[in-house]
Design an enzyme around this catalytic site. Structure first.
Site, short mmCIF file in Angstrom:
data_model
loop_
_atom_site.label_atom_id
_atom_site.label_comp_id
_atom_site.label_asym_id
_atom_site.label_seq_id
_atom_site.Cartn_x
_atom_site.Cartn_y
_atom_site.Cartn_z
N LYS A 235 6.09 7.13 3.43
CA LYS A 235 4.65 6.97 3.32
C LYS A 235 4.26 5.52 3.41
O LYS A 235 4.91 4.71 2.76
CB LYS A 235 4.28 7.57 1.96
N LYS B 129 8.14 4.35 -0.14
CA LYS B 129 6.70 4.18 -0.23
C LYS B 129 6.39 2.69 -0.12
O LYS B 129 6.80 1.91 -0.98
CB LYS B 129 6.20 4.74 -1.56
C1 PBG Z 1 -0.20 7.28 -6.62
C2 PBG Z 1 -0.39 7.57 -5.18
C3 PBG Z 1 -1.10 6.85 -4.22
C4 PBG Z 1 -1.08 7.62 -3.06
C5 PBG Z 1 -0.34 8.77 -3.36
N1 PBG Z 1 0.10 8.70 -4.65
C6 PBG Z 1 -1.86 5.59 -4.30
C7 PBG Z 1 -1.16 4.31 -4.52
O1 PBG Z 1 0.05 4.22 -4.58
O2 PBG Z 1 -1.90 3.35 -4.70
C8 PBG Z 1 -1.76 7.29 -1.78
C9 PBG Z 1 -2.12 8.48 -0.93
C10 PBG Z 1 -3.11 8.21 0.14
O3 PBG Z 1 -3.48 7.05 0.42
O4 PBG Z 1 -3.55 9.18 0.75
N2 PBG Z 1 0.60 6.19 -6.93
#
Ligand code: PBG
Length: 327
Positions: A252, A199
């Site tokens: 992601k 991520k």
């Molecule tokens: C929680 C999380 C996030 C997303 C998924 N889980 C936000 C972040 O990390 O700030 C983002 C998903 C999206 O942008 O569609 N930590």
């Protein structure tokens, strides 16, 4: 020089739609798609997210109705995020037995039984008063090991409420092992962990933070989310999660990291997913609404590319649109 022209003409197989259908290498299927949903407090609430037209904050009763539609469309799964009534430093709304996601899980299970796989996003940022993904020390550091404790509590309460799959998105070190141990300790040996293994710290999460009301009150997420410049590190992150017991891996955002997906596909044999995140959705939707691109075509192309790069599963806010076209 080995030009085979005119004997070889690549256009021959492109001349008729049916022929193109026959030689298509990559296909999306309903079973590839997962729809994220945002559960909010209240009753009969259906509030459109300003930066994500077509995406809603839904109260528990509305989530049940939405899930019914999702199941009727033939989609296999949803991913649940929660907007709690109240936020605090310990993120108690994340692990409370009466938490918003826990209530939604019970309600959807009660209404739909096993018609949908219910995936719970496991992170603290939607539930902390400061909007960070973990416990914050006096000096402002996000403390890793103390956070694992709260994440384990969260995952357990989600499993007890009926989550089929636990999806940690926090990016703390050692969370997959910690969650596996906690789940096994309470008899949830068969609950899979769907790790947001890779991520990146990304601008493309902007609209999500609007949808989940979870922007960090200060600082950013760069001490735990990855630097988008790094690929080898992504493989290392995934390797650790596999070693800790992850059952599925996720990359992601999807669209800006297709090379990472392809690399993970080569390195690992676990099922691989990619999350087409809120900013990717917002860009396509906004351009579509303005008449600047052919939106259906852009949705197809963007998700097909994710599959071609190596994803088995795609988390996308366009899942319902895609499902309609796939039927
Ligand atoms: C929680 C999380 C996030 C997303 C998924 N889980 C936000 C972040 O990390 O700030 C983002 C998903 C999206 O942008 O569609 N930590």
């Amino acid at each position: 020089m080995d030009s085979l022209f005119p004997a070889r003409r690549m256009r021959r197989l492109r001349m008729k739609p049916k022929l193109r259908d026959m030689v298509r290498e990559t296909r999306l299927a309903l079973d590839d798609l997962i729809l994220p949903l945002f559960v909010c407090p209240g009753e009969r609430v259906r509030r459109e997210v300003a930066s994500m037209p077509g995406v809603y904050n839904l109260s528990v009763d509305q989530v049940v109705e939405e899930c019914r539609k999702v199941a009727d469309l033939g989609l296999p799964a949803v991913l649940l995020f929660g907007l709690p009534e109240e936020k605090d430093e310990q993120a108690s709304g994340a692990w409370s037995e009466q938490g918003i996601v826990q209530r939604a899980l019970r309600a959807v299970r009660g209404a739909l039984g096993d018609r949908l796989i219910l995936i719970a996003d496991t992170c603290l940022c939607e539930y902390t008063s400061h909007g960070h993904c973990g416990v914050v020390s006096a000096s402002g550091e996000i403390v890793n090991d103390a956070t694992l404790e709260l994440l384990a509590r969260t995952a357990l309460s989600q499993a007890r409420a009926g989550a089929d799959v636990i999806a940690p998105s926090d990016m703390m070190d050692g969370r997959v092992a910690a969650l596996r141990r906690a789940l096994d300790g309470e008899g949830f040996q068969n609950t899979p962990i769907f790790s947001y293994a890779v991520k990146y710290a990304s601008a493309f999460y902007g609209p999500f933070r609007d949808a989940a009301q979870s922007p960090p009150a200060f600082g950013d997420r760069k001490s735990h989310q990855m630097d988008p410049a790094n690929l080898r590190e992504a493989i290392e992150e995934a390797r650790l999660d596999v070693a800790e017991g992850a059952d599925l891996l996720m990359v992601k955002p999807a669209g800006t990291n297709l090379d990472v997906l392809a690399a993970l596909r080569r390195e690992f044999n676990l099922p691989l997913a990619a999350y087409q995140v809120s900013g990717e959705y917002a860009m396509i939707r906004a351009a579509g609404l303005n008449g600047w691109i052919d939106e259906p075509q852009a949705i197809w192309e963007s998700t097909l590319a994710i599959k071609r790069a190596g994803a088995d599963l795609i988390l996308t806010y366009f899942a319902k649109e895609l499902a309609l076209w796939l039927q």
